[in-house]
Motif scaffolding. Sequence first.
Motif, PDB file in Angstrom:
ATOM      1  N   GLY A 278     -22.976  78.733 -67.445  1.00  0.00           N
ATOM      2  CA  GLY A 278     -22.200  78.201 -66.333  1.00  0.00           C
ATOM      3  C   GLY A 278     -20.901  77.538 -66.735  1.00  0.00           C
ATOM      4  O   GLY A 278     -20.070  77.211 -65.872  1.00  0.00           O
ATOM      5  N   LEU A 279     -20.685  77.340 -68.035  1.00  0.00           N
ATOM      6  CA  LEU A 279     -19.478  76.667 -68.504  1.00  0.00           C
ATOM      7  C   LEU A 279     -18.329  77.633 -68.769  1.00  0.00           C
ATOM      8  O   LEU A 279     -17.286  77.231 -69.285  1.00  0.00           O
ATOM      9  CB  LEU A 279     -19.780  75.877 -69.789  1.00  0.00           C
ATOM     10  CG  LEU A 279     -20.933  74.866 -69.708  1.00  0.00           C
ATOM     11  CD1 LEU A 279     -21.042  74.086 -71.022  1.00  0.00           C
ATOM     12  CD2 LEU A 279     -20.760  73.909 -68.532  1.00  0.00           C
ATOM     13  N   ALA A 280     -18.497  78.888 -68.390  1.00  0.00           N
ATOM     14  CA  ALA A 280     -17.464  79.896 -68.676  1.00  0.00           C
ATOM     15  C   ALA A 280     -16.125  79.549 -68.032  1.00  0.00           C
ATOM     16  O   ALA A 280     -15.071  79.852 -68.595  1.00  0.00           O
ATOM     17  CB  ALA A 280     -17.930  81.274 -68.209  1.00  0.00           C
ATOM     18  N   TYR A 281     -16.153  78.915 -66.854  1.00  0.00           N
ATOM     19  CA  TYR A 281     -14.880  78.560 -66.211  1.00  0.00           C
ATOM     20  C   TYR A 281     -14.062  77.666 -67.135  1.00  0.00           C
ATOM     21  O   TYR A 281     -12.859  77.895 -67.337  1.00  0.00           O
ATOM     22  CB  TYR A 281     -15.104  77.848 -64.873  1.00  0.00           C
ATOM     23  CG  TYR A 281     -13.784  77.430 -64.257  1.00  0.00           C
ATOM     24  CD1 TYR A 281     -13.046  78.327 -63.489  1.00  0.00           C
ATOM     25  CD2 TYR A 281     -13.231  76.173 -64.503  1.00  0.00           C
ATOM     26  CE1 TYR A 281     -11.804  77.975 -62.968  1.00  0.00           C
ATOM     27  CE2 TYR A 281     -11.994  75.814 -63.988  1.00  0.00           C
ATOM     28  CZ  TYR A 281     -11.294  76.716 -63.220  1.00  0.00           C
ATOM     29  OH  TYR A 281     -10.054  76.372 -62.725  1.00  0.00           O
ATOM     30  N   PHE A 282     -14.684  76.634 -67.673  1.00  0.00           N
ATOM     31  CA  PHE A 282     -13.967  75.706 -68.536  1.00  0.00           C
ATOM     32  C   PHE A 282     -13.441  76.402 -69.786  1.00  0.00           C
ATOM     33  O   PHE A 282     -12.311  76.154 -70.218  1.00  0.00           O
ATOM     34  CB  PHE A 282     -14.880  74.538 -68.946  1.00  0.00           C
ATOM     35  CG  PHE A 282     -15.496  73.801 -67.787  1.00  0.00           C
ATOM     36  CD1 PHE A 282     -14.767  73.542 -66.636  1.00  0.00           C
ATOM     37  CD2 PHE A 282     -16.812  73.371 -67.851  1.00  0.00           C
ATOM     38  CE1 PHE A 282     -15.335  72.861 -65.568  1.00  0.00           C
ATOM     39  CE2 PHE A 282     -17.385  72.688 -66.800  1.00  0.00           C
ATOM     40  CZ  PHE A 282     -16.659  72.428 -65.654  1.00  0.00           C
ATOM     41  N   ARG A 283     -14.248  77.271 -70.369  1.00  0.00           N
ATOM     42  CA  ARG A 283     -13.829  77.965 -71.596  1.00  0.00           C
ATOM     43  C   ARG A 283     -12.601  78.849 -71.327  1.00  0.00           C
ATOM     44  O   ARG A 283     -11.658  78.865 -72.120  1.00  0.00           O
ATOM     45  CB  ARG A 283     -14.979  78.813 -72.140  1.00  0.00           C
ATOM     46  CG  ARG A 283     -16.232  78.010 -72.483  1.00  0.00           C
ATOM     47  CD  ARG A 283     -17.267  78.861 -73.195  1.00  0.00           C
ATOM     48  NE  ARG A 283     -18.581  78.226 -73.172  1.00  0.00           N
ATOM     49  CZ  ARG A 283     -18.947  77.213 -73.956  1.00  0.00           C
ATOM     50  NH1 ARG A 283     -18.077  76.735 -74.831  1.00  0.00           N
ATOM     51  NH2 ARG A 283     -20.153  76.685 -73.865  1.00  0.00           N
ATOM     52  N   ASN A 284     -12.608  79.567 -70.228  1.00  0.00           N
ATOM     53  CA  ASN A 284     -11.476  80.444 -69.916  1.00  0.00           C
ATOM     54  C   ASN A 284     -10.196  79.672 -69.649  1.00  0.00           C
ATOM     55  O   ASN A 284      -9.100  80.140 -69.970  1.00  0.00           O
ATOM     56  CB  ASN A 284     -11.816  81.313 -68.696  1.00  0.00           C
ATOM     57  CG  ASN A 284     -12.634  82.532 -69.054  1.00  0.00           C
ATOM     58  OD1 ASN A 284     -13.778  82.405 -69.492  1.00  0.00           O
ATOM     59  ND2 ASN A 284     -12.077  83.713 -68.880  1.00  0.00           N
ATOM     60  N   ARG A 285     -10.316  78.494 -69.044  1.00  0.00           N
ATOM     61  CA  ARG A 285      -9.130  77.761 -68.649  1.00  0.00           C
ATOM     62  C   ARG A 285      -8.407  77.115 -69.837  1.00  0.00           C
ATOM     63  O   ARG A 285      -7.258  76.693 -69.686  1.00  0.00           O
ATOM     64  CB  ARG A 285      -9.490  76.673 -67.632  1.00  0.00           C
ATOM     65  CG  ARG A 285      -9.762  77.195 -66.244  1.00  0.00           C
ATOM     66  CD  ARG A 285      -8.645  78.053 -65.689  1.00  0.00           C
ATOM     67  NE  ARG A 285      -7.387  77.322 -65.541  1.00  0.00           N
ATOM     68  CZ  ARG A 285      -6.217  77.897 -65.301  1.00  0.00           C
ATOM     69  NH1 ARG A 285      -6.122  79.213 -65.194  1.00  0.00           N
ATOM     70  NH2 ARG A 285      -5.135  77.163 -65.162  1.00  0.00           N
ATOM     71  N   VAL A 286      -9.010  77.046 -70.996  1.00  0.00           N
ATOM     72  CA  VAL A 286      -8.326  76.472 -72.157  1.00  0.00           C
ATOM     73  C   VAL A 286      -7.088  77.310 -72.491  1.00  0.00           C
ATOM     74  O   VAL A 286      -5.958  76.809 -72.516  1.00  0.00           O
ATOM     75  CB  VAL A 286      -9.269  76.373 -73.374  1.00  0.00           C
ATOM     76  CG1 VAL A 286      -8.491  75.907 -74.604  1.00  0.00           C
ATOM     77  CG2 VAL A 286     -10.417  75.402 -73.079  1.00  0.00           C
ATOM     78  N   ASP A 287      -7.284  78.604 -72.724  1.00  0.00           N
ATOM     79  CA  ASP A 287      -6.151  79.468 -73.067  1.00  0.00           C
ATOM     80  C   ASP A 287      -5.258  79.735 -71.858  1.00  0.00           C
ATOM     81  O   ASP A 287      -4.025  79.782 -71.984  1.00  0.00           O
ATOM     82  CB  ASP A 287      -6.647  80.795 -73.649  1.00  0.00           C
ATOM     83  CG  ASP A 287      -7.228  80.622 -75.040  1.00  0.00           C
ATOM     84  OD1 ASP A 287      -6.891  79.625 -75.713  1.00  0.00           O
ATOM     85  OD2 ASP A 287      -8.030  81.479 -75.453  1.00  0.00           O
TER      86      ASP A 287
END
Length: 235
Positions: A169-178
């Motif tokens: 469920g943390l994929a949103y946060f990971r994608n928003r870094v780059d």
Amino acid sequence: MSTPRTRLEERLRAVAQERYHDRHPFNVRMHAGELTPAELRRWILNRFHYQRHIPIKDALITAKLDTARLRRMWLRRIQDHDGAADGEGGIERWLRLGEAAGLDRDRLLSGAEVVPAVRLAVDGYVNFCRLRGPLEAVAASLTELSAPGIMLTRIDAFERYYPWIEREGLAYFRNRVDQGRRDSTEALDLVLTWARSPEDEDRAVAALAFKCDVLWSLLDAVEHADTKDGPGEGA
């Protein structure tokens, strides 16, 4: 010797650093692992109301841009959130975050439990992008200068303190870094290019301060909402 462009960038970065909502007490408690499941679910549900309006405000900004190159650049932001197809994009990833935290996606999509002050804050930002010129609308997006840092902090906090949330469920946060790094670089270059007078510079700085206030107000609303009226422990 500093230039007007350099001085404006310093002013904008100072606003992003000093007024970004990572300093809000609710975010501080989130990142310290102090939120209850009900509080975290309430944040996910209300923040989704903001997330689903991001492509709407970006569509309004796109309509203000006067070259195909700029419109293509900004259209990518819409696709980042809406996806190229059903089941893709940042909005879909936020729905999966909700599901990982125990919230049914239909509950998020209905918007029935969004607190009124969150609606007002989001409406204020969308209308700002609708009514202001491209300089101010783009400058308001520069909270993204601070976004990669808070995303990395949030990933660490969720993995450390909220193990009941499924890691997928943390994929949103990971994608928003780059994405945040790319988007803020592009938007900052536009603002620094477009701001050609002291008045332009002041408008750009004020626009960013306004956006910081929007995000702060959203967290105020979430923090002070009555837990019994929001997603509960058993949601």
